[in-house]
Design a protein around this motif. Sequence first.
Motif, PDB file in Angstrom:
ATOM      1  N   THR A  78      12.375   0.477  -1.446  1.00 35.84           N
ATOM      2  CA  THR A  78      11.146  -0.310  -1.570  1.00 35.84           C
ATOM      3  C   THR A  78      11.113  -1.420  -0.533  1.00 35.84           C
ATOM      4  O   THR A  78      10.079  -1.660   0.100  1.00 35.84           O
ATOM      5  N   VAL A  79      12.234  -2.091  -0.342  1.00 30.13           N
ATOM      6  CA  VAL A  79      12.321  -3.139   0.678  1.00 30.13           C
ATOM      7  C   VAL A  79      12.058  -2.535   2.054  1.00 30.13           C
ATOM      8  O   VAL A  79      11.315  -3.096   2.868  1.00 30.13           O
ATOM      9  N   ASP A  80      12.645  -1.369   2.316  1.00 21.72           N
ATOM     10  CA  ASP A  80      12.441  -0.709   3.603  1.00 21.72           C
ATOM     11  C   ASP A  80      10.978  -0.329   3.798  1.00 21.72           C
ATOM     12  O   ASP A  80      10.414  -0.510   4.884  1.00 21.72           O
ATOM     13  N   ALA A  81      10.346   0.179   2.745  1.00 23.13           N
ATOM     14  CA  ALA A  81       8.932   0.552   2.854  1.00 23.13           C
ATOM     15  C   ALA A  81       8.050  -0.674   3.075  1.00 23.13           C
ATOM     16  O   ALA A  81       7.074  -0.624   3.823  1.00 23.13           O
ATOM     17  N   PHE A  82       8.400  -1.786   2.444  1.00 24.91           N
ATOM     18  CA  PHE A  82       7.588  -2.996   2.574  1.00 24.91           C
ATOM     19  C   PHE A  82       7.724  -3.620   3.957  1.00 24.91           C
ATOM     20  O   PHE A  82       6.739  -3.987   4.577  1.00 24.91           O
ATOM     21  N   TYR A  83       8.949  -3.755   4.432  1.00 23.39           N
ATOM     22  CA  TYR A  83       9.156  -4.422   5.724  1.00 23.39           C
ATOM     23  C   TYR A  83       9.088  -3.470   6.908  1.00 23.39           C
ATOM     24  O   TYR A  83       8.808  -3.900   8.021  1.00 23.39           O
ATOM     25  N   GLY A  84       9.353  -2.207   6.713  1.00 22.36           N
ATOM     26  CA  GLY A  84       9.290  -1.227   7.791  1.00 22.36           C
ATOM     27  C   GLY A  84      10.245  -1.546   8.937  1.00 22.36           C
ATOM     28  O   GLY A  84       9.846  -1.568  10.097  1.00 22.36           O
ATOM     29  N   PHE A  85      11.518  -1.782   8.606  1.00 24.68           N
ATOM     30  CA  PHE A  85      12.483  -2.177   9.622  1.00 24.68           C
ATOM     31  C   PHE A  85      12.588  -1.160  10.752  1.00 24.68           C
ATOM     32  O   PHE A  85      12.700  -1.530  11.919  1.00 24.68           O
ATOM     33  N   SER A  86      12.550   0.128  10.421  1.00 26.01           N
ATOM     34  CA  SER A  86      12.657   1.157  11.463  1.00 26.01           C
ATOM     35  C   SER A  86      11.475   1.088  12.423  1.00 26.01           C
ATOM     36  O   SER A  86      11.650   1.177  13.639  1.00 26.01           O
ATOM     37  N   GLU A 146      -0.805  -2.950   8.564  1.00 26.54           N
ATOM     38  CA  GLU A 146      -1.942  -2.261   7.945  1.00 26.54           C
ATOM     39  C   GLU A 146      -1.488  -0.983   7.257  1.00 26.54           C
ATOM     40  O   GLU A 146      -1.969  -0.651   6.171  1.00 26.54           O
ATOM     41  N   LYS A 147      -0.548  -0.274   7.882  1.00 24.00           N
ATOM     42  CA  LYS A 147      -0.031   0.954   7.279  1.00 24.00           C
ATOM     43  C   LYS A 147       0.672   0.641   5.965  1.00 24.00           C
ATOM     44  O   LYS A 147       0.465   1.321   4.963  1.00 24.00           O
ATOM     45  N   VAL A 148       1.493  -0.406   5.952  1.00 21.95           N
ATOM     46  CA  VAL A 148       2.195  -0.807   4.732  1.00 21.95           C
ATOM     47  C   VAL A 148       1.187  -1.235   3.669  1.00 21.95           C
ATOM     48  O   VAL A 148       1.286  -0.828   2.509  1.00 21.95           O
ATOM     49  N   ASN A 149       0.204  -2.031   4.069  1.00 22.02           N
ATOM     50  CA  ASN A 149      -0.804  -2.494   3.105  1.00 22.02           C
ATOM     51  C   ASN A 149      -1.630  -1.340   2.561  1.00 22.02           C
ATOM     52  O   ASN A 149      -1.951  -1.312   1.372  1.00 22.02           O
ATOM     53  N   SER A 150      -1.983  -0.362   3.407  1.00 21.07           N
ATOM     54  CA  SER A 150      -2.762   0.772   2.919  1.00 21.07           C
ATOM     55  C   SER A 150      -1.938   1.623   1.958  1.00 21.07           C
ATOM     56  O   SER A 150      -2.469   2.169   0.996  1.00 21.07           O
ATOM     57  N   MET A 151      -0.621   1.723   2.204  1.00 20.28           N
ATOM     58  CA  MET A 151       0.237   2.458   1.273  1.00 20.28           C
ATOM     59  C   MET A 151       0.308   1.749  -0.067  1.00 20.28           C
ATOM     60  O   MET A 151       0.289   2.382  -1.119  1.00 20.28           O
ATOM     61  N   GLU A 152       0.352   0.409  -0.039  1.00 15.70           N
ATOM     62  CA  GLU A 152       0.383  -0.352  -1.288  1.00 15.70           C
ATOM     63  C   GLU A 152      -0.929  -0.181  -2.052  1.00 15.70           C
ATOM     64  O   GLU A 152      -0.920  -0.009  -3.268  1.00 15.70           O
ATOM     65  N   LYS A 153      -2.054  -0.203  -1.343  1.00 17.05           N
ATOM     66  CA  LYS A 153      -3.349  -0.027  -2.003  1.00 17.05           C
ATOM     67  C   LYS A 153      -3.464   1.367  -2.598  1.00 17.05           C
ATOM     68  O   LYS A 153      -3.997   1.548  -3.687  1.00 17.05           O
ATOM     69  N   LEU A 154      -2.930   2.370  -1.879  1.00 15.90           N
ATOM     70  CA  LEU A 154      -2.961   3.737  -2.386  1.00 15.90           C
ATOM     71  C   LEU A 154      -2.152   3.843  -3.668  1.00 15.90           C
ATOM     72  O   LEU A 154      -2.588   4.469  -4.633  1.00 15.90           O
ATOM     73  N   LYS A 155      -0.997   3.194  -3.706  1.00 16.94           N
ATOM     74  CA  LYS A 155      -0.180   3.209  -4.915  1.00 16.94           C
ATOM     75  C   LYS A 155      -0.915   2.543  -6.071  1.00 16.94           C
ATOM     76  O   LYS A 155      -0.851   2.999  -7.207  1.00 16.94           O
ATOM     77  N   GLU A 156      -1.630   1.449  -5.777  1.00 18.70           N
ATOM     78  CA  GLU A 156      -2.386   0.764  -6.828  1.00 18.70           C
ATOM     79  C   GLU A 156      -3.502   1.641  -7.359  1.00 18.70           C
ATOM     80  O   GLU A 156      -3.727   1.696  -8.562  1.00 18.70           O
ATOM     81  N   THR A 157      -4.211   2.337  -6.474  1.00 21.10           N
ATOM     82  CA  THR A 157      -5.304   3.197  -6.930  1.00 21.10           C
ATOM     83  C   THR A 157      -4.779   4.404  -7.685  1.00 21.10           C
ATOM     84  O   THR A 157      -5.441   4.914  -8.580  1.00 21.10           O
TER      85      THR A 157
END
Length: 177
Positions: A78-86, A146-157
């Motif tokens: 989850t931390v990796d998905a949120f911050y997108g270190f890669s 934006e990619k991280v935020n759109s993934m979070e919005k998709l999870k919420e929906t």
Amino acid sequence: MDYKAKLDGLRKELNCTLCYFERKHIMTKHRANIVKISSICFSACITVFLGLNNAIDSSHMLMNVALVLGSLVTIINTVDAFYGFSSLWIKNAVTLARLRELKRKIEFYAAGQEDEYISERELNNFFDEFQKILKDDINQWLRIREKVNSMEKLKETERLPEIQFRNASEKADNIIK
């Protein structure tokens, strides 16, 4: 106009920016590697512990350890998905490579160049390229966010119908009572 001073100023600014991106590149690479390696190691341990639990009667201790490690893997991913270190590591590597290329161009141009022959047009071109590299870096960072935020919005929906169903079920239970 003192073009030599402008050239020196551009070189100084470029060197400071290079140092900054070199530190960022190393830091994000380190973080990306820690996140990935931790996730892989914990996942492997889970598999081993669950396999050993079937072979050895350990009163579910290994299953409990595997459960804790599974939770840690979830947190790490989850931390990796949120911050997108890669993604940040790759972005920083690209920006760093472009900045190094610009530095080589400037150094090649300035090598053996007499002060009176330094071209204002060339200096402006170098400066414009420098600005473009930094703007591209910011834009790439924004695309990653934006990619991280759109993934979070998709999870919420995706969770919204589940929440609505649960609320409807609770209301129905209250009406029945």
